[in-house]
Write a protein that holds these residues in place. Structure first.
Motif, short mmCIF file in Angstrom:
data_model
loop_
_atom_site.label_atom_id
_atom_site.label_comp_id
_atom_site.label_asym_id
_atom_site.label_seq_id
_atom_site.Cartn_x
_atom_site.Cartn_y
_atom_site.Cartn_z
N THR A 1 -4.11 8.65 0.29
CA THR A 1 -4.12 7.23 0.68
C THR A 1 -2.71 6.74 0.99
O THR A 1 -2.46 6.10 2.02
N THR A 2 -1.77 7.04 0.09
CA THR A 2 -0.38 6.62 0.31
C THR A 2 0.22 7.29 1.53
O THR A 2 1.06 6.71 2.22
N LYS B 1 -1.13 7.70 4.33
CA LYS B 1 -1.46 6.88 5.50
C LYS B 1 -0.44 5.74 5.68
O LYS B 1 -0.06 5.41 6.80
N TYR B 2 -0.02 5.17 4.56
CA TYR B 2 0.99 4.10 4.63
C TYR B 2 2.33 4.65 5.12
O TYR B 2 3.02 4.00 5.92
N LEU B 3 2.70 5.84 4.64
CA LEU B 3 3.97 6.42 5.04
C LEU B 3 3.96 6.84 6.51
O LEU B 3 5.00 6.83 7.17
N ARG B 4 2.80 7.22 7.01
CA ARG B 4 2.72 7.53 8.44
C ARG B 4 2.93 6.27 9.28
O ARG B 4 3.56 6.30 10.34
N ALA B 5 2.37 5.16 8.80
CA ALA B 5 2.50 3.90 9.53
C ALA B 5 3.90 3.31 9.40
O ALA B 5 4.45 2.77 10.37
N LEU B 6 4.49 3.42 8.20
CA LEU B 6 5.82 2.88 7.93
C LEU B 6 6.66 3.95 7.24
O LEU B 6 6.77 3.97 6.02
N GLU C 1 12.79 2.29 -4.56
CA GLU C 1 11.62 2.39 -3.69
C GLU C 1 10.61 3.39 -4.24
O GLU C 1 9.40 3.13 -4.27
N ARG D 1 6.49 2.94 -6.10
CA ARG D 1 5.26 3.61 -5.69
C ARG D 1 4.47 4.14 -6.88
O ARG D 1 3.32 4.59 -6.72
N GLN E 1 1.68 7.20 -7.31
CA GLN E 1 1.26 7.64 -5.98
C GLN E 1 2.16 8.72 -5.40
O GLN E 1 1.77 9.47 -4.52
#
Length: 297
Positions: free
Chosen positions: A227-228, A230-235, A265, A269, A272
């Motif tokens: 799930t995380t 996906k966030y790292l791919r986007a940002l 940072e 998280r 995750q």
């Protein structure tokens, strides 16, 4: 400037930016399909008026290749492209928000007070190569550091705060200052020359955030749940980000400096993310997590 005209400038600039190179005929076809055209073609005179307005407002030139008759953004590199994207997003957002006053009570924004108070004078000093003088209220000092004078090299935004990076004249050292911690900011009449061998992009090449340590960048490897990921791919955390996808997790690799910003940072998280390498970063996170857990014992 009429609000609808600004929307047209943004549309044209964004269209050329997304296509890279595009003819006026192709622009016209896309224009007629847009909400701005009412189905009407884009007159040549209007096109050239918009092109000139883009140059005047955004300082961006749309040039035409005489061989292919394709329009493109002139003289744009990776860093400039990022700035153009940021300006387009900001301008588009501002246009949308300003036209939505009837639902303003249902729109929530993050405040960036440093931009409103000091960004204009700082960028003016950068443009004229003038030094800046100010009082600085560091979180690590009980009293402000008064009369700080710097040669401002460039500005950077990170987590809704603007920073200026430049040479502290008294200390002869390049330092970073948060604009929201500055008071009594003045642009002096003293000028300076930007060092020819100083490259702002290179200065932050291996940094996450605004902290730049003197150490060597490390090869960093993180195990991240699906799930995380996906966030790292986007940002992405950093431009060096690479991913190896597995069934229910991913391994992300980076080339970065191990700094307080990066540690904070990764800590944010929680479970995750697991640091696999380097060992020094694992130990540092383990220590910080133990301190946090001790607060609840």
């Amino acid at each position: 400037m009429a609000r609808d005209n600004l929307s047209k400038y943004i549309w044209l600039l964004d269209t050329v930016r997304r296509h890279g190179r595009i003819t006026l005929r192709e622009i016209n076809k896309l224009w007629q399909k847009s909400d701005l055209s009412n189905g009407d073609p884009l007159p040549r005179r209007s096109f050239f008026n918009y092109k000139q307005a883009i140059q005047d407002i955004f300082n961006i030139n749309l040039e035409c290749d005489p061989k292919t008759y394709e329009y493109y953004i002139d003289g744009i590199d990776e860093h400039s492209a990022s700035n153009v994207d940021w300006m387009l997003n900001s301008a588009a957002t501002n246009s949308i928000i300003s036209s939505a006053t009837d639902i303003s009570h249902r729109i929530f924004l993050e405040d960036v007070p440093s931009a409103r108070e000091h960004l204009a004078i700082v960028t003016q000093a950068i443009r004229g190569n003038n030094t800046l003088r100010f009082d600085y209220h560091s979180y690590y000092r009980s009293l402000p550091n008064r009369g700080v004078e710097i040669e401002p090299y460039f500005v950077k935004i990170f987590k809704q705060i603007w920073y200026v990076v430049g040479r502290n004249i008294k200390e002869d050292k390049i330092k970073t200052y948060a604009l929201d911690r500055m008071t009594d900011v003045t642009q002096t009449s003293e000028t300076f020359e930007m060092p020819e061998d100083f490259d702002p992009a290179e200065y932050f090449r291996y940094a996450f955030g605004i902290v730049v340590d003197k150490g060597e960048p490390k090869d960093i490897k993180l195990r991240v749940d699906s799930t995380t990921a996906k966030y790292l791919r986007a940002l992405p955390l950093h431009h060096s980000q690479r991913e190896m996808v597995h069934d229910d997790f991913s391994i992300f690799t980076y080339k970065m400096l191990v700094t307080n910003d990066l540690v904070a940072e990764l800590l944010s998280r929680g479970a995750q993310i697991t640091v696999l390498e380097p060992r020094e970063l694992r130990i540092r996170l383990q220590s910080e997590l133990k301190k946090a857990l001790d607060n609840y014992q």
